[in-house]
Design a protein around this motif. Sequence first.
Motif, PDB file in Angstrom:
ATOM      1  N   ASN A 115       0.804  -1.227   0.000  1.00 19.64           N
ATOM      2  CA  ASN A 115       0.000   0.000   0.000  1.00 19.64           C
ATOM      3  C   ASN A 115       0.834   1.273   0.000  1.00 19.64           C
ATOM      4  N   ILE A 116       2.052   1.180  -0.496  1.00 18.86           N
ATOM      5  CA  ILE A 116       2.910   2.364  -0.536  1.00 18.86           C
ATOM      6  C   ILE A 116       2.326   3.454  -1.444  1.00 18.86           C
ATOM      7  N   GLU A 117       1.607   3.050  -2.488  1.00 18.87           N
ATOM      8  CA  GLU A 117       0.994   4.046  -3.367  1.00 18.87           C
ATOM      9  C   GLU A 117      -0.129   4.794  -2.661  1.00 18.87           C
ATOM     10  N   LEU A 118      -0.867   4.087  -1.784  1.00 17.06           N
ATOM     11  CA  LEU A 118      -1.911   4.755  -1.017  1.00 17.06           C
ATOM     12  C   LEU A 118      -1.290   5.768  -0.063  1.00 17.06           C
ATOM     13  N   LEU A 119      -0.205   5.371   0.597  1.00 23.25           N
ATOM     14  CA  LEU A 119       0.490   6.313   1.465  1.00 23.25           C
ATOM     15  C   LEU A 119       0.967   7.519   0.669  1.00 23.25           C
ATOM     16  N   ASN A 120       1.530   7.277  -0.486  1.00 25.38           N
ATOM     17  CA  ASN A 120       2.025   8.376  -1.309  1.00 25.38           C
ATOM     18  C   ASN A 120       0.895   9.329  -1.689  1.00 25.38           C
ATOM     19  N   SER A 121      -0.279   8.774  -2.001  1.00 23.69           N
ATOM     20  CA  SER A 121      -1.410   9.639  -2.368  1.00 23.69           C
ATOM     21  C   SER A 121      -1.857  10.473  -1.173  1.00 23.69           C
ATOM     22  N   HIS A 122      -1.830   9.882   0.034  1.00 32.06           N
ATOM     23  CA  HIS A 122      -2.182  10.642   1.236  1.00 32.06           C
ATOM     24  C   HIS A 122      -1.187  11.776   1.475  1.00 32.06           C
ATOM     25  N   ILE A 123       0.107  11.466   1.291  1.00 31.43           N
ATOM     26  CA  ILE A 123       1.141  12.483   1.481  1.00 31.43           C
ATOM     27  C   ILE A 123       0.972  13.624   0.472  1.00 31.43           C
ATOM     28  N   LEU A 124       0.667  13.270  -0.774  1.00 35.89           N
ATOM     29  CA  LEU A 124       0.521  14.291  -1.813  1.00 35.89           C
ATOM     30  C   LEU A 124      -0.697  15.176  -1.574  1.00 35.89           C
ATOM     31  N   LEU A 125      -1.756  14.615  -0.963  1.00 31.23           N
ATOM     32  CA  LEU A 125      -2.977  15.371  -0.723  1.00 31.23           C
ATOM     33  C   LEU A 125      -2.970  16.116   0.606  1.00 31.23           C
ATOM     34  N   ALA A 126      -1.991  15.818   1.457  1.00 28.57           N
ATOM     35  CA  ALA A 126      -1.960  16.422   2.790  1.00 28.57           C
ATOM     36  C   ALA A 126      -1.597  17.895   2.742  1.00 28.57           C
ATOM     37  N   ASN A 154       9.951  13.611   1.751  1.00 24.97           N
ATOM     38  CA  ASN A 154      10.828  14.685   1.294  1.00 24.97           C
ATOM     39  C   ASN A 154      10.480  15.183  -0.103  1.00 24.97           C
ATOM     40  N   GLN A 155       9.644  14.461  -0.817  1.00 23.67           N
ATOM     41  CA  GLN A 155       9.203  14.926  -2.133  1.00 23.67           C
ATOM     42  C   GLN A 155       8.035  15.908  -2.041  1.00 23.67           C
ATOM     43  N   SER A 156       7.439  15.993  -0.861  1.00 25.66           N
ATOM     44  CA  SER A 156       6.267  16.857  -0.703  1.00 25.66           C
ATOM     45  C   SER A 156       6.676  18.314  -0.557  1.00 25.66           C
ATOM     46  N   PRO A 157       5.969  19.229  -1.228  1.00 20.37           N
ATOM     47  CA  PRO A 157       6.249  20.660  -1.061  1.00 20.37           C
ATOM     48  C   PRO A 157       5.516  21.253   0.139  1.00 20.37           C
ATOM     49  N   LYS A 158       4.693  20.462   0.815  1.00 18.99           N
ATOM     50  CA  LYS A 158       3.886  20.959   1.927  1.00 18.99           C
ATOM     51  C   LYS A 158       4.701  21.027   3.220  1.00 18.99           C
ATOM     52  N   PRO A 159       4.232  21.780   4.219  1.00 21.20           N
ATOM     53  CA  PRO A 159       4.958  21.875   5.492  1.00 21.20           C
ATOM     54  C   PRO A 159       5.132  20.504   6.149  1.00 21.20           C
ATOM     55  N   ILE A 160       6.332  20.257   6.625  1.00 18.20           N
ATOM     56  CA  ILE A 160       6.651  19.002   7.301  1.00 18.20           C
ATOM     57  C   ILE A 160       7.089  19.337   8.723  1.00 18.20           C
ATOM     58  N   TYR A 161       6.375  18.807   9.701  1.00 17.95           N
ATOM     59  CA  TYR A 161       6.677  19.044  11.114  1.00 17.95           C
ATOM     60  C   TYR A 161       7.316  17.802  11.706  1.00 17.95           C
ATOM     61  N   ALA A 162       8.494  17.985  12.300  1.00 18.46           N
ATOM     62  CA  ALA A 162       9.180  16.867  12.953  1.00 18.46           C
ATOM     63  C   ALA A 162       8.894  16.912  14.447  1.00 18.46           C
ATOM     64  N   VAL A 181      14.476  13.215   7.335  1.00 19.18           N
ATOM     65  CA  VAL A 181      13.356  14.085   6.995  1.00 19.18           C
ATOM     66  C   VAL A 181      13.843  15.532   6.938  1.00 19.18           C
ATOM     67  N   LYS A 182      13.485  16.227   5.868  1.00 25.51           N
ATOM     68  CA  LYS A 182      13.808  17.654   5.749  1.00 25.51           C
ATOM     69  C   LYS A 182      12.620  18.447   6.277  1.00 25.51           C
ATOM     70  N   ALA A 183      12.677  18.768   7.561  1.00 30.66           N
ATOM     71  CA  ALA A 183      11.544  19.393   8.232  1.00 30.66           C
ATOM     72  C   ALA A 183      11.448  20.878   7.917  1.00 30.66           C
ATOM     73  N   SER A 184      10.210  21.367   7.866  1.00 29.85           N
ATOM     74  CA  SER A 184       9.977  22.806   7.806  1.00 29.85           C
ATOM     75  C   SER A 184      10.069  23.394   9.203  1.00 29.85           C
ATOM     76  N   LYS A 185       9.632  22.578  10.182  1.00 30.70           N
ATOM     77  CA  LYS A 185       9.635  23.017  11.579  1.00 30.70           C
ATOM     78  C   LYS A 185       9.808  21.797  12.473  1.00 30.70           C
ATOM     79  N   THR A 186      10.600  21.962  13.518  1.00 33.13           N
ATOM     80  CA  THR A 186      10.811  20.892  14.486  1.00 33.13           C
ATOM     81  C   THR A 186      10.298  21.345  15.843  1.00 33.13           C
ATOM     82  N   ILE A 187       9.355  20.587  16.400  1.00 28.87           N
ATOM     83  CA  ILE A 187       8.878  20.850  17.753  1.00 28.87           C
ATOM     84  C   ILE A 187       9.610  19.875  18.664  1.00 28.87           C
TER      85      ILE A 187
END
Length: 507
Positions: A115-126, A154-162, A181-187
Motif C-alpha cells: 500500500n505504498i501508493e496509497l500512502l504516497n497519495s495521502h502524502i501528496l494530498l496532505a 521529502n518529495q512533498s512541497p507541503k509543510p513538514i513538522y518533525a 526528513v527535511k523538516a519545515s519546523k521541528t517541535i
Amino acid sequence: MYMYIAGQKEMQLLDQYTMETIGLPGVVLMENAGGAVVQEIVRDFPELKTTIVILAGSGNNGADGFVIARKLMDIGYPVQLWLATEQSKLTGDAKIHFNVYKKRGLPLHFFTEENIELLNSHILLADVIIDALLGTGINGEVRSPIKEIIELVNQSPKPIYAVDIPSGVNATTGEVNNIAVKASKTITFVMPKIGFFVGDGPKFIGEWKAAEISVPENLVVSLNLDLPQLLDEKVAYQALPKRDPHGHKGTFGHCLIVGGSTPYVGAPIYSAKAAFHSGVGLVSLATPETIYPIVAAQCPESLLFPLTGEIKITLPHTLDFSKFKSIAFGPGLGREINGEELLESLFSKVTTQPIVIDADGIYFFKQLIDANKKVPENVILTPHPGEMATLTGPTVAEIEKNRLQIAKEFATQHEIYLLLKGHRPILATPKGELWINPHGNDALGKGGSGDVLTGLIVSFLAQGASPLEAMQAASFYHAIAAEKLGNERSHYGITPTDVIEYIAKNL
C-alpha cells in the motif's frame, strides 16, 4: 535562566530521572509532548479543514504521534495516521498510547509494501505532514521501510513538522547517515538537541521550537550535567555593554588593533570601523608603514601608528599600552613577518588587558604555544575551521565533525577563550563552558567578515565586557545582521561594510 542544549544520552537521563525519581510516568510525558505539538499545529493552521498525515514509528516518538493524531481528531481536523511498523513491535508506553488510540476506533493505516501508493497519495494530498517515525534514538543508517517513507515525505512541497527531531538526524552529532526528513519546523521537547546545530543537522531541522512537557530544566544543574548553552537574544543583550548617557570617549574605552599588510589593507580597516560603529570611544591602529597612507585615508577617525620595517617589524615605542582597555592582533597581518616575535613582545607589554587574536595572528600564536611560551590571561582566539585545524592537527573535516569537543579541549588545555567560526559558531571558555550560536547564514561567507567580528569583540571588551560577554554579544549581533540583511536584500550581495552599517543602526 539560560537554555541548555542536550544530546541523546543527556535527554535519556533527564527523562529517566523525571519518571523514576520525580514519579511522573512516561505515558504522561508523552501526553504532554503530543499536546505541545498539537498546540503548535493549531496555532499555525487554525483552519479545521487542514488535512494532516501523521507517520508514526514503534518507539516513544511513535507514541507521541498517536497522541497527536488523537488530540487533533478530537478538535476536528481530518487526520490520516500511518503506523510504519508491525503492531506486535509496539511495547511499553508506546503500546499503551496505541491501544488507547485503537480502542477509540480512530482511523488507522498500517504501512506495507503493497500500500505504498496509497500512502504516497495521502502524502501528496496532505496540507501538513507530521514526522513521528524515529525521534532521538537513531544511531546509524535508516532502514526499510522507514527509508522509503522518508523518501516520499521529502518529495512533498507541503509543510513538514518533525516531532522532537527530524527522523534520521543523530541528536548528539547531527550526523545523517543515508537519509533524514527535511523538516519545515521541528517541535522539540524540554530543550533543543545538540544535533540541531552541528553536523548535517542545520540542513534538516528547519525552524525549531522547544516545548515544556514537565521535565524540569533545572535538573541539568542538580544532576551536574555538562551541557552547552544556547546563545540567544536575551543572553546577547545582557552581555552587551550598556551606554552611559552622560559618558564621553574616555568612558567607552580605547582599543588597539595591530594588523594589515600590502595584500590585506582592508582587514584592519574593517576591524577599526566595526569597533567604532559598535560604541568604542577610541581606536588606535598600528599598521605597517607600507600601507600607512592608505589606512589613514580610509580610517581617519582612528589614531594611527606605523609599524616600522618590512620583514622584521617592531611595535612603535610611542605606544603606551597601559591606556588600552583591549587589543586585537592579526587582521590582515600576513605570515611573511616576524609575527611570533611581535606577538611575544605584545604579550610582555600587557598586564590584564584582554587580547583578541585573529587571522594570521592565530598562526603565530600556534608557534608560541608549540615553543611553550607563556600565554597571558584573557586571550581570545577566533579561528575558522581551517585555522582550527592548523592549531590542533585534525583535518577541517574532522574539526567540523567534532566542533564542540575540539573547541572545549583546546580552550581548557591552553586556558584561553575560543570562538570557533563557521556555520553555527561555538564559544568556549577556559573553564570548559560551551555556547552555541544558532544564527548566521551564507551572507557572511565573504572575506572581511571575520575582521568585522574581531572589531566587535575588541570594542565590547574596551567598553567593559568580560571576554565571554564580548564573544556572546559580538557573535550574536554579527550573525543577526547577516540574517536580517540577507532577508531584506540578497545573500549574494551583503558585504562586510553592510554588516558594520547595520550594526551601527540596530545595536
